[in-house]
Design an enzyme around this catalytic site. Structure first.
Site, PDB file in Angstrom:
ATOM      1  N   ASP A 202       0.829  -1.198   0.000  1.00 29.36           N
ATOM      2  CA  ASP A 202       0.000   0.000   0.000  1.00 29.36           C
ATOM      3  C   ASP A 202       0.872   1.261   0.000  1.00 29.36           C
ATOM      4  OD1 ASP A 202      -2.815   1.087   0.735  1.00 29.36           O
ATOM      5  OD2 ASP A 202      -1.552   2.007   2.259  1.00 29.36           O
ATOM      6  N   GLU A 244       1.364  -0.557  -5.171  1.00 28.30           N
ATOM      7  CA  GLU A 244       0.336   0.466  -5.324  1.00 28.30           C
ATOM      8  C   GLU A 244       1.022   1.821  -5.356  1.00 28.30           C
ATOM      9  OE1 GLU A 244      -3.419   2.874  -3.607  1.00 28.30           O
ATOM     10  OE2 GLU A 244      -1.731   2.367  -2.355  1.00 28.30           O
TER      11      GLU A 244
HETATM   12  C1  NOJ Z   1      -4.493   3.108  -0.471  1.00 26.92           C
HETATM   13  C2  NOJ Z   1      -5.656   2.248  -0.108  1.00 26.92           C
HETATM   14  O1  NOJ Z   1      -6.123   1.611  -1.274  1.00 26.92           O
HETATM   15  C3  NOJ Z   1      -6.703   3.143   0.493  1.00 26.92           C
HETATM   16  O2  NOJ Z   1      -7.912   2.463   0.690  1.00 26.92           O
HETATM   17  C4  NOJ Z   1      -6.168   3.723   1.783  1.00 26.92           C
HETATM   18  O3  NOJ Z   1      -7.083   4.675   2.281  1.00 26.92           O
HETATM   19  C5  NOJ Z   1      -4.812   4.401   1.561  1.00 26.92           C
HETATM   20  N1  NOJ Z   1      -3.925   3.660   0.705  1.00 26.92           N
HETATM   21  C6  NOJ Z   1      -4.109   4.613   2.886  1.00 26.92           C
HETATM   22  O4  NOJ Z   1      -3.653   3.383   3.385  1.00 26.92           O
END
Ligand code: NOJ
Length: 541
Positions: A202, A244
């Site tokens: 993430d 991500e």
């Molecule tokens: C990306 C995640 O997909 C999202 O849902 C989240 O709010 C943020 N990162 C923070 O972790």
């Protein structure tokens, strides 16, 4: 199980949001045992790997991405033993599983932060990023623009500001502290030791801060990410990292390194351009972004996707395109969130099989391993009246009984969709299982076809269409033993199209009764919003 070490290069991923998948004990929350009961369904879709969203202990200020114990599980989901059983059952069915790894931040309820804010001499003080002023790092953008004004929040107890890229309840970890490096590696080791196949990592662009920069994609961040990959390769060979990084292709390219950082990376800029191409009936923006997408190392792959648990992000489009997307796909203010659109796939594309077909065809035929979001396979809707991104996280619709068969509870964590068009009474798995032409069976078939073609899974991409207005989008996928011409009529009127085929007999993989002899200047008549996956069956000459 596919034992090819590069299995992830040609795989179908399925994203599960555990809170809303299946509630086995009637408490209103989805749970691990519930997912176990539905694994055959997930496998029958054609899933190779499940992406299991956060299951850590969390006060749920950001739906589990705010972690208060990296070693604990969120109790309503079940026990650690249940989770281990889930991993085993996934493996037994020949699938793999990756889980969310949140490196950038934790919850303000985490004991590290609690101790850090109380005691300036605590060893955990230096686990976070503090400042006496809120004026440092001015060049940093705010991500949750609808609700945040600053990346700094004053903490009364600590008598200092702390840094956070997301909600104030998610303090950023301090990657200038080597102890944090080790701490997070140990978290990874713990979960990898339980047998998972890797992580969806993430928010990786934001690990380090450096004055005078935008605090994204910094070299120090890449160095740490390479370090964790090295650890994984050494200690857990064969496990993978999916990145991500909501960034431009040239910046995402950096996260693949020399094949020594991430194996997979989401193609964020492609996603909105798929919707733009369908809405504008012109795929020129898609062609352009694909042509700006750099080559990636041999052992790496893109992750293509249409929707996920977040808003449909418009961070990777120009201001002009963003305004167009909002006006077209989010005409009501409630449909917008931050720089995005909080709607699901089917309502976005008017529940129109033709448009949805184009969208799926694009992620199945452009290079990449597609990631599907739970519920999109049956055409679930959204609920824009729910807070934040909850409207796209509602209970999976299994049948037409109470709560869509998701739970027997009177109150569920989020309410099931009940509107006439998308409600569980009409849109549910049970009904669609029996209907050969249902959304579910149609998608299963597309996935089966994609998986059976070597070229669509692994082939090189060659562009046929270019130009300033792209009504017919055509490209070739070519592998050692397979050749497929992929053709989309993006417009809602019939098109006549001339194409230079490599001489051969071609059959449409979608409608096998369509066969043509392809040659120079072959004439094709394309119905509105139709797509062909024309596979060469025999070469001529
Ligand atoms: C990306 C995640 O997909 C999202 O849902 C989240 O709010 C943020 N990162 C923070 O972790």
């Amino acid at each position: 199980m596919n034992i090819n070490p590069l299995w992830y290069k040609n795989a179908i991923f399925y994203q599960i949001y555990p809170r809303s998948f299946y509630d086995s004990n009637g408490d209103g929350y989805g749970d691990f045992q519930g997912i176990i009961q539905k694994l055959d369904y997930v496998r029958n879709l054609g899933t190779d790997c499940i992406w299991l969203m956060p299951t850590y202990k969390s006060p749920l200020k950001d739906d589990g991405y705010d972690i208060s114990d990296f070693y604990g599980v969120f109790e309503p989901f079940g026990t650690l033993d249940d989770l281990k059983q889930l991993f085993n059952e996934i493996h037994q069915r020949g699938m793999r599983v990756i889980t969310d790894l949140v490196l950038n931040h934790c919850s303000d309820q985490h004991p590290w932060f609690q101790s850090a804010r109380k005691d300036p001499n605590s060893k955990y003080r230096n686990y976070f990023v503090w400042s006496d002023t809120d004026t440092k790092y001015q060049g940093t953008r705010i991500i949750f623009v609808d609700s945040q004004e600053s990346n700094w929040t004053w903490d009364e107890e600590a008598g200092a500001y702390y840094w956070h890229r997301f909600y104030p309840s998610q303090p950023d970890l301090n990657y200038d502290n080597p102890e944090v490096h080790e701490e997070m590696k140990n978290v990874m080791r713990y979960w990898l030791n339980l047998g998972i196949d890797g992580f969806r990592a993430d928010a990786v662009p934001y690990l380090f801060e450096r004055e005078g920069t935008i605090n994204e994609n910094l070299p120090e961040t890449h160095a740490y990410l390479k370090e964790i990959r090295k650890m994984m390769d050494l200690e857990f060979p064969g496990t993978i990292l999916l990145c991500e990084a909501n960034q431009w292709p040239r910046d995402v390219r950096e996260y693949f390194g020399d094949g020594d950082e991430f194996q997979l990376g989401f193609h964020f800029p492609l996603m909105p351009r798929i919707f733009m191409s369908i809405g504008k009936q012109d795929a020129s923006s898609l062609v352009q972004i694909m042509q700006e997408t750099p080559e990636i190392p041999e052992n790496c792959q893109w992750s293509t996707f249409l929707r996920n648990h977040d808003e449909l992000t418009l961070e990777m489009v120009s201001e002009e395109d963003r305004q167009w997307m909002w006006a077209f796909y989010a005409p009501q203010k409630e449909m917008r969130l931050n720089l995005g659109i909080r709607r699901r796939l089917y309502p976005l594309l008017d529940n129109d099989r033709k448009k949805i077909g184009l969208a799926f065809s694009l992620i199945f035929t452009l290079p990449g391993s597609p990631v599907l979001y739970y519920g999109d396979e049956i055409g679930m809707g959204d609920n824009i009246n729910l807070f934040d991104r909850n409207g796209v996280r509602t209970p999976m619709q299994w049948d037409d009984t109470k709560n869509g068969g998701f739970s027997t509870a009177d109150r569920t964590y989020l309410p099931a969709i009940t509107d006439e068009k998308y409600g569980y009474q009409n849109v549910n798995v049970m009904q669609q299982e029996d209907d050969p032409d249902s959304n579910l069976n149609w998608l299963r078939r597309l996935i089966r076809i994609r998986k059976a073609s070597e070229a669509l899974g692994e082939g090189e991409l060659e562009w046929i269409t270019t130009g300033s207005e792209v009504k017919v989008l055509a490209y070739i996928r070519r592998s050692e033993n397979d050749l497929v011409y992929v053709i989309h009529n993006m417009s809602d009127y019939p098109m006549h199209f001339q194409l230079d085929f490599e001489p051969g007999i071609y059959t449409d993989l979608i409608q096998p009764d369509f066969t043509i002899a392809g040659n120079r200047d072959t004439e094709l008549d394309l119905n509105p919003r139709i797509f062909y996956w024309l596979q060469r069956k025999k070469s001529i000459g």
